[in-house]
Design a protein around this motif. Sequence first.
Motif, short mmCIF file in Angstrom:
data_model
loop_
_atom_site.label_atom_id
_atom_site.label_comp_id
_atom_site.label_asym_id
_atom_site.label_seq_id
_atom_site.Cartn_x
_atom_site.Cartn_y
_atom_site.Cartn_z
N LEU A 55 0.83 -1.20 0.00
CA LEU A 55 0.00 0.00 0.00
C LEU A 55 0.86 1.25 0.00
O LEU A 55 0.58 2.22 -0.73
N PHE A 56 1.91 1.23 0.79
CA PHE A 56 2.86 2.35 0.84
C PHE A 56 3.44 2.61 -0.55
O PHE A 56 3.51 3.75 -1.01
N LEU A 57 3.84 1.54 -1.22
CA LEU A 57 4.42 1.65 -2.56
C LEU A 57 3.40 2.22 -3.55
O LEU A 57 3.73 3.11 -4.35
N ALA A 58 2.17 1.71 -3.50
CA ALA A 58 1.16 2.11 -4.47
C ALA A 58 0.77 3.58 -4.35
O ALA A 58 0.35 4.20 -5.33
N VAL A 59 0.89 4.14 -3.16
CA VAL A 59 0.49 5.54 -2.93
C VAL A 59 1.68 6.48 -2.96
O VAL A 59 1.70 7.49 -3.67
N GLN A 60 2.72 6.14 -2.20
CA GLN A 60 3.84 7.07 -2.03
C GLN A 60 4.71 7.20 -3.28
O GLN A 60 5.10 8.32 -3.65
N VAL A 61 5.00 6.10 -3.94
CA VAL A 61 5.91 6.15 -5.08
C VAL A 61 5.35 7.00 -6.24
O VAL A 61 6.06 7.86 -6.77
N PRO A 62 4.08 6.82 -6.66
CA PRO A 62 3.57 7.69 -7.72
C PRO A 62 3.59 9.17 -7.35
O PRO A 62 3.91 10.02 -8.18
N ILE A 63 3.23 9.49 -6.10
CA ILE A 63 3.25 10.88 -5.66
C ILE A 63 4.67 11.44 -5.72
O ILE A 63 4.90 12.54 -6.23
N MET A 64 5.62 10.68 -5.20
CA MET A 64 7.01 11.14 -5.18
C MET A 64 7.55 11.35 -6.58
O MET A 64 8.19 12.38 -6.87
N LEU A 65 7.30 10.41 -7.49
CA LEU A 65 7.82 10.53 -8.84
C LEU A 65 7.12 11.65 -9.61
O LEU A 65 7.74 12.32 -10.44
N PHE A 66 5.84 11.87 -9.34
CA PHE A 66 5.13 12.97 -9.99
C PHE A 66 5.70 14.31 -9.56
O PHE A 66 5.94 15.20 -10.39
N VAL A 67 5.95 14.46 -8.27
CA VAL A 67 6.55 15.71 -7.77
C VAL A 67 7.95 15.88 -8.35
O VAL A 67 8.35 16.98 -8.76
N ALA A 68 8.73 14.79 -8.38
CA ALA A 68 10.08 14.86 -8.94
C ALA A 68 10.03 15.26 -10.41
O ALA A 68 10.88 16.03 -10.89
N LEU A 69 9.04 14.74 -11.15
CA LEU A 69 8.90 15.08 -12.56
C LEU A 69 8.58 16.57 -12.74
O LEU A 69 9.16 17.24 -13.59
N LEU A 70 7.65 17.08 -11.93
CA LEU A 70 7.31 18.49 -12.01
C LEU A 70 8.53 19.37 -11.71
O LEU A 70 8.77 20.37 -12.39
N LEU A 71 9.29 19.00 -10.69
CA LEU A 71 10.47 19.78 -10.34
C LEU A 71 11.52 19.74 -11.44
O LEU A 71 12.13 20.77 -11.77
N ALA A 72 11.73 18.57 -12.04
CA ALA A 72 12.71 18.45 -13.11
C ALA A 72 12.30 19.28 -14.33
O ALA A 72 13.13 19.95 -14.95
N LEU A 73 11.02 19.26 -14.67
CA LEU A 73 10.53 20.05 -15.79
C LEU A 73 10.65 21.54 -15.51
O LEU A 73 10.99 22.34 -16.40
N ALA A 74 10.37 21.93 -14.26
CA ALA A 74 10.46 23.35 -13.90
C ALA A 74 11.90 23.85 -14.00
O ALA A 74 12.16 24.93 -14.54
N ILE A 75 12.84 23.06 -13.49
CA ILE A 75 14.25 23.48 -13.53
C ILE A 75 14.76 23.49 -14.96
O ILE A 75 15.51 24.40 -15.37
N ASP A 76 14.34 22.52 -15.77
CA ASP A 76 14.82 22.42 -17.14
C ASP A 76 14.19 23.47 -18.05
O ASP A 76 14.71 23.73 -19.13
N SER A 77 13.10 24.06 -17.64
CA SER A 77 12.39 25.02 -18.49
C SER A 77 13.21 26.28 -18.77
O SER A 77 12.98 26.97 -19.76
N GLY A 78 14.17 26.59 -17.88
CA GLY A 78 14.96 27.80 -18.06
C GLY A 78 14.24 29.06 -17.63
O GLY A 78 14.77 30.17 -17.78
N ARG A 79 13.04 28.93 -17.10
CA ARG A 79 12.26 30.08 -16.68
C ARG A 79 12.18 30.22 -15.17
O ARG A 79 11.50 31.10 -14.66
N LEU A 80 12.85 29.33 -14.48
CA LEU A 80 12.81 29.35 -13.01
C LEU A 80 13.94 30.22 -12.49
O LEU A 80 15.11 29.97 -12.78
N TYR A 81 13.58 31.22 -11.70
CA TYR A 81 14.59 32.12 -11.14
C TYR A 81 15.39 31.39 -10.06
O TYR A 81 14.82 30.74 -9.19
#
Length: 273
Positions: A55-81
């Motif tokens: 249950l921990f895996l099914a809930v925590q891992v998708p949330i963590m990877l989704f947040v990591a994906l958003l952060l990676a996209l934000a940093i790579d966008s070149g628009r983040l101060y």
Amino acid sequence: MAVFALVFLAPIGYSIYLSLFRTRLIGGTAFVGAQNYTDALSDAQFWSAFGRVALFLAVQVPIMLFVALLLALAIDSGRLYGAGFFRISVFLPYAVPAVVATLMWGFMYGTRFGLVGNLQDRLGVTLPDPLSPKYVLAAIGNVVTWEFVGYNMLILYSALRVVNPALYEAAAIDGAGQLRIIRAIKLPALRAPLLIATIFSIIGSFQLFNEPSIVKTLAPNAITTYFTPNLYAYSLSFSGQQYNYAATVAIIMGVLTMIVAYAVQLRGLRRAA
């Protein structure tokens, strides 16, 4: 190869050897074959612990990877101060030892001390107790996410940095917006890194031990000795002196982890094909 055999293969072989024996009060240690495995597979406490980490895996891992994906996209966008500072700040919790991180969050979770208690006093309301049996798994998931979201972000961000900039230029010339570039270029480039991060996260979830063992000292009523399979094996070995059965639990968990990780990898490779 010699070091690999010594530090990796030898412990596995010794664990398998231990799992084939059983020590009794009367009669000493005797060979029992697969009896320990049969008992473990019908052990309700083991399956309760396994279900909890699943249950921990099914809930925590998708949330963590989704947040990591958003952060990676934000940093790579070149628009983040301040992207460099932001990247280091997000990654920094990964450098904090799990024991220290759990203690830090554990004290913040306290209703009589720490952040939750202070918020209750300041707002005059009763907040849910993160260290109660009902919420403790979610509280541990928050600690693990805080620890490892930066690690996974760095994996994804590194993959984005090797994408050919000419692809972005061609997409911009064709009139593609940022969302279209993300869907058509960046997300396809992240399939393999996301698969690797998912497999690492699956292995880490099934190995969950440090966080619940530390939380147990802060909230002993919320964490049982069979809260996770690793905690169960540890309790069997060092509290119950059942080394053979603990080795059996460890071997079964290793096999189950390999099966789940392989199934995810196979599914990911099929999608990529």
